[in-house]
Design an enzyme around this catalytic site. Structure first.
Site, mmCIF file in Angstrom:
data_model
loop_
_atom_site.group_PDB
_atom_site.id
_atom_site.type_symbol
_atom_site.label_atom_id
_atom_site.label_comp_id
_atom_site.label_asym_id
_atom_site.label_seq_id
_atom_site.Cartn_x
_atom_site.Cartn_y
_atom_site.Cartn_z
ATOM 1 N N ASP A 138 0.766 -1.120 0.010
ATOM 2 C CA ASP A 138 -0.092 0.147 -0.034
ATOM 3 C C ASP A 138 0.901 1.274 -0.163
ATOM 4 O O ASP A 138 1.752 1.377 0.747
ATOM 5 C CB ASP A 138 -0.646 -0.045 1.309
ATOM 6 C CG ASP A 138 -1.764 1.224 1.186
ATOM 7 O OD1 ASP A 138 -2.654 1.366 0.338
ATOM 8 O OD2 ASP A 138 -1.680 2.121 2.267
ATOM 9 N N GLU A 193 -1.307 -1.466 -6.117
ATOM 10 C CA GLU A 193 -2.595 -0.813 -6.501
ATOM 11 C C GLU A 193 -1.931 0.193 -7.722
ATOM 12 O O GLU A 193 -0.821 0.528 -8.027
ATOM 13 C CB GLU A 193 -3.132 0.330 -5.698
ATOM 14 C CG GLU A 193 -3.882 -0.343 -4.620
ATOM 15 C CD GLU A 193 -4.580 0.727 -3.851
ATOM 16 O OE1 GLU A 193 -5.712 0.867 -3.436
ATOM 17 O OE2 GLU A 193 -3.583 1.556 -3.163
ATOM 18 N N CYS A 205 -12.654 -4.900 5.299
ATOM 19 C CA CYS A 205 -12.105 -5.495 6.476
ATOM 20 C C CYS A 205 -11.531 -6.730 5.829
ATOM 21 O O CYS A 205 -12.245 -7.497 5.005
ATOM 22 C CB CYS A 205 -13.417 -5.848 7.293
ATOM 23 S SG CYS A 205 -12.641 -6.721 8.762
ATOM 24 N N CYS A 233 -13.295 -10.162 7.292
ATOM 25 C CA CYS A 233 -14.592 -10.823 6.822
ATOM 26 C C CYS A 233 -14.876 -10.106 5.378
ATOM 27 O O CYS A 233 -16.314 -10.477 4.935
ATOM 28 C CB CYS A 233 -15.706 -10.402 7.939
ATOM 29 S SG CYS A 233 -16.101 -8.610 8.089
ATOM 30 N N CYS A 246 -13.969 -3.162 12.404
ATOM 31 C CA CYS A 246 -15.218 -3.633 11.789
ATOM 32 C C CYS A 246 -16.362 -3.846 12.304
ATOM 33 O O CYS A 246 -16.613 -4.443 13.301
ATOM 34 C CB CYS A 246 -14.667 -4.893 10.869
ATOM 35 S SG CYS A 246 -15.996 -5.806 10.024
ATOM 36 N N CYS A 305 -17.387 -8.145 11.987
ATOM 37 C CA CYS A 305 -16.742 -9.120 12.941
ATOM 38 C C CYS A 305 -15.995 -8.498 14.102
ATOM 39 O O CYS A 305 -15.254 -9.027 14.665
ATOM 40 C CB CYS A 305 -15.888 -9.747 12.003
ATOM 41 S SG CYS A 305 -14.378 -8.841 11.389
ATOM 42 N N ASP A 327 -3.832 1.110 6.909
ATOM 43 C CA ASP A 327 -2.848 0.969 5.745
ATOM 44 C C ASP A 327 -2.298 -0.474 5.636
ATOM 45 O O ASP A 327 -2.441 -1.033 4.506
ATOM 46 C CB ASP A 327 -1.325 1.840 5.925
ATOM 47 C CG ASP A 327 -1.836 3.261 5.616
ATOM 48 O OD1 ASP A 327 -2.631 3.712 5.090
ATOM 49 O OD2 ASP A 327 -0.910 4.031 6.562
#
Length: 383
Positions: free
Chosen positions: A179, A273, A326, A329, A347, A350, A357
């Protein structure tokens, strides 16, 4: 497995005064022939609406001093101009621009039957012979071409394009997601964060002072009606500014090369990315920080090094919600629930605590592996 690649070696040159004069002539002639051919093409198209097929040879009768430099350097100008025209008409790139003296002075020649070669302490070039050089590593392979350049700080370099063999790096059976960021340069899916060196920021004050002095000396020269090329104080300060820029550039390249090779060496699959960096730098608040980070250069290094050394680079679709998903999950937050200022979140599905990051880099890796397995359109394998 071994493969044949083209690799560039940059070498510092220490030319004599006569050799510097030859380089200056070569820079000037290649710049002139580019501008002359481009101008004639433009004028011909305005009159006839057709493309002019001009060559450097047809200008040598009128401008005999063109014969003093390497003919291959002029031939390469023709090829580069043709390529620029092709990119403009076929790929939508910008129209070729006229070249200015002192900005990216360089010329390229080809190796024909040993006209370009390297010894322990010199580089041999066509029409000029051996030039003293600092050879810091051995060059193995066939030299294809040589590009001679002069930096704004007055240093001379030659970049040798060599056809050589490289071996694949050993498999590590390790995959990693990356990232990209500004506070931390990269965050890896294994939890490691690499701080952003911010090379420009560290020397920003020194740069500002140097540029302020340069502006004052430019004003003094203008007031005294002297050309800047004749103002010794201005030229001294210009070199100081150029050396600061050079220091920043060299430090940044060294950091990016070492980091990219370390990632390629230690991991078999690297997921990252596919950011729209050109669009991102249009944001005036972030433009300087993004440019200082050099994400484009870093990504390009990962791409060609992964190809060289038998590793896999996977680019994830830029619209994939890596930060808002997340990693535990796959629950996706709404955009309003995760503004940029929020660096960690829990989250609601979950209850997993996520570092923004690290969570994004884990999602990037998982998505990269899925895309690599399914060969979907969502990822572009560049390795």
């Amino acid at each position: 497995m071994s493969k044949q690649i083209l690799k560039a070696y940059k070498i510092r040159l220490y030319p004599t005064e006569d050799q510097q004069i030859f380089f200056a002539k070569s820079f000037g002639c290649t710049r002139f022939i580019w501008n002359k051919m481009l101008n004639d093409k433009i004028e011909h198209y305005r009159e006839t609406k057709t493309e002019l097929k001009n060559t450097p040879a047809q200008y040598k009768t009128e401008f005999e001093w063109l014969k003093e430099v390497d003919s291959l350097a002029l031939a390469n100008v023709q090829q580069n101009l043709r390529s620029a025209y092709s990119k403009f008409f076929k790929q939508g790139s910008g129209f070729p621009k006229f070249k200015k003296k002192g900005i990216k002075d360089s010329y390229t020649t080809n190796n024909q039957k040993g006209t370009v070669s390297v010894t322990q302490s010199s580089v041999k070039l066509p029409k000029i012979g051996h030039i003293k050089a600092k050879i810091h590593r051995s060059i193995n392979g066939l030299i294809k071409s040589a590009t001679i350049s002069k930096s704004p700080s007055g240093k001379y370099h030659v970049s040798l394009l060599v056809e050589t063999m490289v071996d694949d790096l050993p498999k590590t059976h390790s995959n990693i997601g990356i990232d990209l960021g500004l506070t931390d340069f990269i965050t890896l899916s294994d939890g490691l964060k690499v701080a952003n060196p911010k090379f420009l920021s560290k020397l920003e004050i020194k740069m500002a002072k140097s540029q302020k002095i340069l502006a004052k000396r430019r004003l003094v020269a203008k007031t005294q009606q002297r050309k800047l090329s004749e103002s010794r104080n201005y030229q001294k300060q210009r070199l100081k500014v150029a050396k600061v820029y050079e220091k920043i550039t060299n430090a940044r390249k060294d950091f990016l090369h070492k980091l990219s090779f370390n990632l390629i060496k230690n991991h078999d699959v690297i997921a990252i990315e596919d950011l729209n960096i050109k669009g991102m730098v249009k944001n005036r608040k972030l433009a300087k920080a993004i440019s200082d980070s050099s994400w484009s250069t870093f990504t390009a290094m990962l791409a060609y090094k992964s190809e060289w050394y038998g590793k896999e680079l996977v680019k994830i679709d830029r619209w994939y919600p890596s930060s808002k998903t997340c990693s535990g999950c796959d629950h996706v937050l709404a955009k309003a629930e995760l503004p940029l200022s929020v660096r960690s979140w829990q989250c609601p599905n979950c209850l997993q605590s996520n570092d923004r990051d690290i969570n994004a880099s884990i999602n990037i890796l998982n998505q990269g592996l899925r895309c690599l397995k399914n060969k979907t359109v969502g990822a572009t394998g560049l390795a």
